[in-house]
Enzyme design. Sequence first.
Site, PDB file in Angstrom:
ATOM      1  N   HIS A 174       0.815  -1.224   0.000  1.00 44.12           N
ATOM      2  CA  HIS A 174       0.000   0.000   0.000  1.00 44.12           C
ATOM      3  C   HIS A 174       0.845   1.269   0.000  1.00 44.12           C
ATOM      4  O   HIS A 174       0.358   2.343   0.349  1.00 44.12           O
ATOM      5  CB  HIS A 174      -0.953  -0.009   1.206  1.00 44.12           C
ATOM      6  CG  HIS A 174      -1.964  -1.113   1.142  1.00 44.12           C
ATOM      7  ND1 HIS A 174      -2.526  -1.688   2.259  1.00 44.12           N
ATOM      8  CD2 HIS A 174      -2.497  -1.770   0.073  1.00 44.12           C
ATOM      9  CE1 HIS A 174      -3.374  -2.642   1.879  1.00 44.12           C
ATOM     10  NE2 HIS A 174      -3.362  -2.708   0.570  1.00 44.12           N
ATOM     11  N   LEU A 200       1.615 -10.842  18.748  1.00 42.65           N
ATOM     12  CA  LEU A 200       2.847 -10.954  17.964  1.00 42.65           C
ATOM     13  C   LEU A 200       4.078 -10.661  18.810  1.00 42.65           C
ATOM     14  O   LEU A 200       5.143 -11.237  18.591  1.00 42.65           O
ATOM     15  CB  LEU A 200       2.793  -9.977  16.789  1.00 42.65           C
ATOM     16  CG  LEU A 200       1.748 -10.309  15.729  1.00 42.65           C
ATOM     17  CD1 LEU A 200       1.506  -9.104  14.832  1.00 42.65           C
ATOM     18  CD2 LEU A 200       2.204 -11.497  14.908  1.00 42.65           C
TER      19      LEU A 200
END
Length: 284
Positions: A127, A271
């Site tokens: 992106h 994470l």
Amino acid sequence: MTAAPTLEQRAGSLDALADLIADGDVVVLSGAGLSTDSGIPDYRGATGSLRRHTPMTYQTFTRDPRGRHRYWARSYVGWRQIRGARPNEGHRSVGELQRAGLVDAVITQNVDGLHQAGGATGVVELHGGLDRTVCLNCGDVAGRAELDRRLREANPAFGPRVDEINPDGDAELPDELLDGFVMVGCLACGDGPLKPDVVFFGETVPRDRVERCFELVEDAGSLLVLGSSLTVMSGYRFVLRAAKLGIPVAIVNSGPTRGDAKADVRVDAPLGVVLPELARRMAG
Ligand SMILES: [Zn+2]
């Protein structure tokens, strides 16, 4: 409601994840969840704190000069937060796995540059990136730091009061204040309107960039999704492609994702816990 995974289930899936990564040729696909520990909200507005604002679309940005002007005023304030962000343990762990020869490539939906700052190389920014601008008139690509310097010169007194900034660094600025912001134009062509070099809602990812990502996925030993709920097709399509080709898919994300049914290994855990543990096992 599904029950949260037990510690035993998590340990089992972490072993399965380690086994998969040990086979090498891993391609990482990362999303906003990887950068939240660095204090970065999702600037595309899909899930982040900027949800309060109507997300800027490509159509508004290119066709509505006043909307574009207000975007840049907010972005000028928000840039302080982006510029000050540092890579977290998760980013650094991906870099370590790459240096250990286990990760081949990184595709990221994030626009914050933190993978690279965390030591990853050959990162494909699906992106785009907030660290540069593109001119809507002549296409010139320029650095955001230089733009920021010019904007500070043009706006010596512009800035929100402390009580207008939310705890997450987002600024709620009244429109009258935004309209007082002075924007500058492209240096290459004179005054062409600038756009951050990121893919907005309503804008498509450049075709050659998508093809490059499909090639990386097709050559992968496995696809490792980190911190994305895969709600947008822009990233989900790579999971579908891998699954179709029989390439194992692993997903590490806190909470459910759209790709769970396609995943061979699923780790529902933060994470910041999983990646350092993996790096310790595999690359330590
Ligand atoms: Zn230009």
